[in-house]
Design a protein around this motif. Sequence first.
Motif, PDB file in Angstrom:
ATOM      1  N   SER A 160     -11.214   0.777  -5.667  1.00  0.00           N
ATOM      2  CA  SER A 160     -11.358   0.745  -4.208  1.00  0.00           C
ATOM      3  C   SER A 160     -10.293  -0.150  -3.582  1.00  0.00           C
ATOM      4  O   SER A 160      -9.675   0.209  -2.570  1.00  0.00           O
ATOM      5  CB  SER A 160     -12.744   0.247  -3.806  1.00  0.00           C
ATOM      6  N   LEU A 161     -10.056  -1.297  -4.176  1.00  0.00           N
ATOM      7  CA  LEU A 161      -9.023  -2.214  -3.685  1.00  0.00           C
ATOM      8  C   LEU A 161      -7.645  -1.572  -3.746  1.00  0.00           C
ATOM      9  O   LEU A 161      -6.850  -1.682  -2.803  1.00  0.00           O
ATOM     10  CB  LEU A 161      -9.039  -3.497  -4.520  1.00  0.00           C
ATOM     11  N   TYR A 162      -7.348  -0.890  -4.828  1.00  0.00           N
ATOM     12  CA  TYR A 162      -6.067  -0.218  -5.011  1.00  0.00           C
ATOM     13  C   TYR A 162      -5.868   0.843  -3.926  1.00  0.00           C
ATOM     14  O   TYR A 162      -4.809   0.941  -3.305  1.00  0.00           O
ATOM     15  CB  TYR A 162      -6.000   0.408  -6.408  1.00  0.00           C
ATOM     16  N   ILE A 163      -6.897   1.638  -3.696  1.00  0.00           N
ATOM     17  CA  ILE A 163      -6.815   2.692  -2.676  1.00  0.00           C
ATOM     18  C   ILE A 163      -6.628   2.085  -1.296  1.00  0.00           C
ATOM     19  O   ILE A 163      -5.801   2.549  -0.501  1.00  0.00           O
ATOM     20  CB  ILE A 163      -8.069   3.599  -2.726  1.00  0.00           C
ATOM     21  N   LEU A 164      -7.383   1.040  -0.983  1.00  0.00           N
ATOM     22  CA  LEU A 164      -7.245   0.381   0.324  1.00  0.00           C
ATOM     23  C   LEU A 164      -5.842  -0.194   0.505  1.00  0.00           C
ATOM     24  O   LEU A 164      -5.251  -0.082   1.588  1.00  0.00           O
ATOM     25  CB  LEU A 164      -8.300  -0.718   0.480  1.00  0.00           C
ATOM     26  N   LEU A 165      -5.289  -0.798  -0.516  1.00  0.00           N
ATOM     27  CA  LEU A 165      -3.928  -1.337  -0.423  1.00  0.00           C
ATOM     28  C   LEU A 165      -2.912  -0.227  -0.184  1.00  0.00           C
ATOM     29  O   LEU A 165      -1.977  -0.388   0.605  1.00  0.00           O
ATOM     30  CB  LEU A 165      -3.579  -2.129  -1.682  1.00  0.00           C
ATOM     31  N   LYS A 166      -3.077   0.908  -0.835  1.00  0.00           N
ATOM     32  CA  LYS A 166      -2.180   2.048  -0.647  1.00  0.00           C
ATOM     33  C   LYS A 166      -2.272   2.560   0.787  1.00  0.00           C
ATOM     34  O   LYS A 166      -1.261   2.896   1.402  1.00  0.00           O
ATOM     35  CB  LYS A 166      -2.527   3.173  -1.632  1.00  0.00           C
ATOM     36  N   ILE A 167      -3.491   2.656   1.306  1.00  0.00           N
ATOM     37  CA  ILE A 167      -3.692   3.137   2.679  1.00  0.00           C
ATOM     38  C   ILE A 167      -3.031   2.188   3.665  1.00  0.00           C
ATOM     39  O   ILE A 167      -2.324   2.613   4.588  1.00  0.00           O
ATOM     40  CB  ILE A 167      -5.202   3.304   2.981  1.00  0.00           C
ATOM     41  N   PHE A 168      -3.245   0.854   3.504  1.00  0.00           N
ATOM     42  CA  PHE A 168      -2.665  -0.111   4.435  1.00  0.00           C
ATOM     43  C   PHE A 168      -1.150  -0.150   4.320  1.00  0.00           C
ATOM     44  O   PHE A 168      -0.453  -0.386   5.303  1.00  0.00           O
ATOM     45  CB  PHE A 168      -3.258  -1.501   4.201  1.00  0.00           C
ATOM     46  N   LYS A 169      -0.599   0.118   3.162  1.00  0.00           N
ATOM     47  CA  LYS A 169       0.839   0.157   2.976  1.00  0.00           C
ATOM     48  C   LYS A 169       1.436   1.324   3.746  1.00  0.00           C
ATOM     49  O   LYS A 169       2.514   1.220   4.343  1.00  0.00           O
ATOM     50  CB  LYS A 169       1.168   0.284   1.485  1.00  0.00           C
ATOM     51  N   LYS A 170       0.750   2.473   3.750  1.00  0.00           N
ATOM     52  CA  LYS A 170       1.235   3.649   4.450  1.00  0.00           C
ATOM     53  C   LYS A 170       1.145   3.446   5.947  1.00  0.00           C
ATOM     54  O   LYS A 170       1.952   3.971   6.699  1.00  0.00           O
ATOM     55  CB  LYS A 170       0.435   4.891   4.040  1.00  0.00           C
TER      56      LYS A 170
END
Length: 188
Positions: free
Chosen positions: A176-186
């Motif tokens: 979940s943390l990994y996905i959230l970081l990817k979303i915020f990076k985009k």
Amino acid sequence: MPHVKLIDSYGNTFDIYELKGKPIILSPIYTHCNSACSIITDSLKKVIPKLGKPGEDFWVISFSFDPKDRIEDIRKFQQDHLIDGFGWKVVVAKDKEDLFRLVDAIDFRFMTLENRDFVHPNLLVVISPDMRVKRYIYGVVFDYRDLKKALEEESILEKARPYLFFVGLLGFTSTSLYILLKIFKKVK
């Protein structure tokens, strides 16, 4: 398992933890039973020799959950069923507190009838060498394969079972943390 004091048919008091290190087949019985308890004991007598030697490979404990049973009662039960009293012990709890701590630990419930009979489940409880309830085997006649499997050493998966929830939670959280970081990076 809690530390509970038991008294065997010879009058010896011992803590159940003195049996730690080998599996225990725990058989709840009461000595005045006219039906299931004797059938359970006789079935165990047929299966036990195929599994190994009580006292060396595992312990067998027939314990009376009748608070009124005394040493004389368990001694007679032991003699009537030709139980050795060493590798296979017939016991009573030292007092009511120990009795109810033991039955609570194995989640064994019973109801007392007016004539000193009991309504109770017919089962065996297999305790692991490290004193945890490992398996329940229900019935009055037992199959060798069921007891053999219950006495075998636990697999790695069985040993890890208590930790699987936390491993899964850790995996879920990190994903979940990994996905959230990817979303915020985009989004940036």
